[in-house]
Design a protein around this motif. Sequence first.
Motif, short mmCIF file in Angstrom:
data_model
loop_
_atom_site.label_atom_id
_atom_site.label_comp_id
_atom_site.label_asym_id
_atom_site.label_seq_id
_atom_site.Cartn_x
_atom_site.Cartn_y
_atom_site.Cartn_z
N THR A 1 6.42 13.86 2.70
CA THR A 1 5.33 13.24 2.25
C THR A 1 5.27 11.74 2.28
N ASP B 1 -5.15 4.01 5.36
CA ASP B 1 -5.12 4.73 3.86
C ASP B 1 -5.29 6.13 4.11
N GLU B 2 -5.06 6.87 3.14
CA GLU B 2 -5.29 8.46 3.06
C GLU B 2 -6.53 8.94 3.83
N ARG C 1 2.84 6.52 9.43
CA ARG C 1 1.50 6.54 9.83
C ARG C 1 1.23 7.85 10.81
N LEU D 1 -6.44 8.27 7.58
CA LEU D 1 -5.19 9.18 8.10
C LEU D 1 -5.72 10.62 8.48
N GLN D 2 -6.51 11.03 7.63
CA GLN D 2 -6.81 12.47 7.39
C GLN D 2 -7.80 12.65 8.62
N GLU E 1 -5.87 12.58 11.79
CA GLU E 1 -5.25 13.94 11.85
C GLU E 1 -6.18 15.10 12.31
N ARG F 1 5.37 10.55 6.15
CA ARG F 1 4.15 10.83 7.14
C ARG F 1 3.44 9.42 6.72
N ARG F 2 3.44 8.82 5.49
CA ARG F 2 2.57 7.86 5.33
C ARG F 2 3.12 6.48 5.91
N ASP G 1 0.86 -1.38 -0.08
CA ASP G 1 0.16 -0.07 0.03
C ASP G 1 0.95 1.08 -0.18
#
Length: 556
Positions: free
Chosen positions: A150, A236-237, A157, A240-241, A244, A153-154, A75
């Motif tokens: 970037t 996943d994004e 996590r 995560l958003q 955050e 961060r991914r 991923d």
Amino acid sequence: MTACGRRWRRMGLAAAVVLAASCNGSPPKARVLPGPDAPGPTDPQDAQCRAAARDPGRVTLHRLNRAEYDNTVRDLLGDTGSPASDFPPDDHGFGFDNNADVLSMSPLLMEKYSHAAQALVEAAWARGAFGACVLDPVQPEPCARELLKTFARRAWRRPVTAEEVERLVAFVTLARQHGDAPEVGVKLALRAVLVSPHFLFRVELDPAPTSTAPHAVSDLELASRLSYFLWSSMPDEALLQVAEGGHLHEPEVLEAQVRRMLADPKAHALVDNFAGQWLYTRALDFAQPVSRYGFDEPLREAMRQEMQLVFQEFVTGDHRLKDLLDAPFTYVNDRLATHYGLPKPGTTAMTRVELTGHPERAGLFGKGSLLTVTANPDRTSPVKRGVWVLEQLLCKAPPPPPPDAGGLAPAVDPTLNIKARMAEHRANPGCSGCHTLMDPLGFGMENFDPVGRWRTKEEGGAAVDASGELPGGKTFQGVVELRAVVKEDPDLSACMTRHLLTYALGRGAEEEDRCTVRDISQQAEGRGGRLTDYILAIVRSDAFLRRRGEAEGPKP
């Protein structure tokens, strides 16, 4: 402490009453009592649980296991290989290989991580997987800084600090000092991200590590708990958003994320990793029945897919989790249908079929994969099959056998069926008690041979006797009645909860979790008893949403 004493501590008083006589070598005389998690109308433990505070427990720093590593780099980098297949095998704890307490780190494993990081970065760089910015030969730092921020961060996590980013960008400066191109420094930084503890471990921090006062995990920590529970992979994004933004602890947001994630194909990880271990599907890889049974690789693969496809329906469908015991459908292709004595669907592809007219094949006990891995290579094993039911469905595992048990096995007399041979074994005072618990459950599956074919006679010609009598006097005849007895057992729901909670948390569900297990089981059944209901009850529990530190031990 004796083996029986250790087992009592783990099982609780109620189940121990049944086991006590067994360990003394005589069959229990009293009725079967509910196990440690089953509520009863007069059970004082039920009232105690209603009044007791819940201890969320603690989880050791959690290293990614091999499946989690492979899924995470898939991923993160789009890598569809299996780099972790070259890593040392993961240890197991409480039945699962994601138990944090046994996921140690060795020098060999660290070396494997380093080699994997280099290969992954080189392959991903060649594919252009790190973004669209172009490294300026004169001033590469702005592009490198954005790229590394970037990516880290991914991979970690969580948001990264400016200081962490600058430490990564320093690799670019180091490369320039050695006369190398900027991309050399960026690749080194990317590799550093992949061998960092922030990538290799799921890091959760306690504000006061020695305090036993519970506290909520952060939204970002919760996001990783959720994604590695349902996907065996990174958030996943979208997840995560939400984390955050600080909204993941909101009940409606959390439920929405769970439902979204279960609908994603990545939730197949529950089939591969949870069910694969709970239902022993993974163990099918190591089964080696003797050649006279005609067991081959196409049959092995069909059996594996059958169990996976059936469980997948419980992930995405509307079935009650307890209905795994008697689900009236399965998946077969022509090879497996012939093996089972079912009508062939006319294809090599696995096809969903109703089991009308074949009740013996309904549910878990009719599945060839389970029947094969709980048999010996050359004969059935009522003991192995019975122990599987006790451990995986009822959480009432017997204690370990006595040291000389291997020398007490009954001789193979082809004129006697296995039930008669086991009766000779149970005549030994050191074996009779525990076998009184195990054997009857296994006898109920004796119509299935060592590779799951239906039979009415054993190989020696003796008639199969699939009847059984459980402690307390309950009797059954054959697999259909057996599964009805197991499905009605008051410990079934709580035991399924224990296994799912153990997998979700990455730690064992111990005696101190008894009330949490009760809560989850009752909430899930009250909402419909589907696997989704169990999962939602778990992620809403204090055990999943909170944690505590560990008090310091005495100074040496």
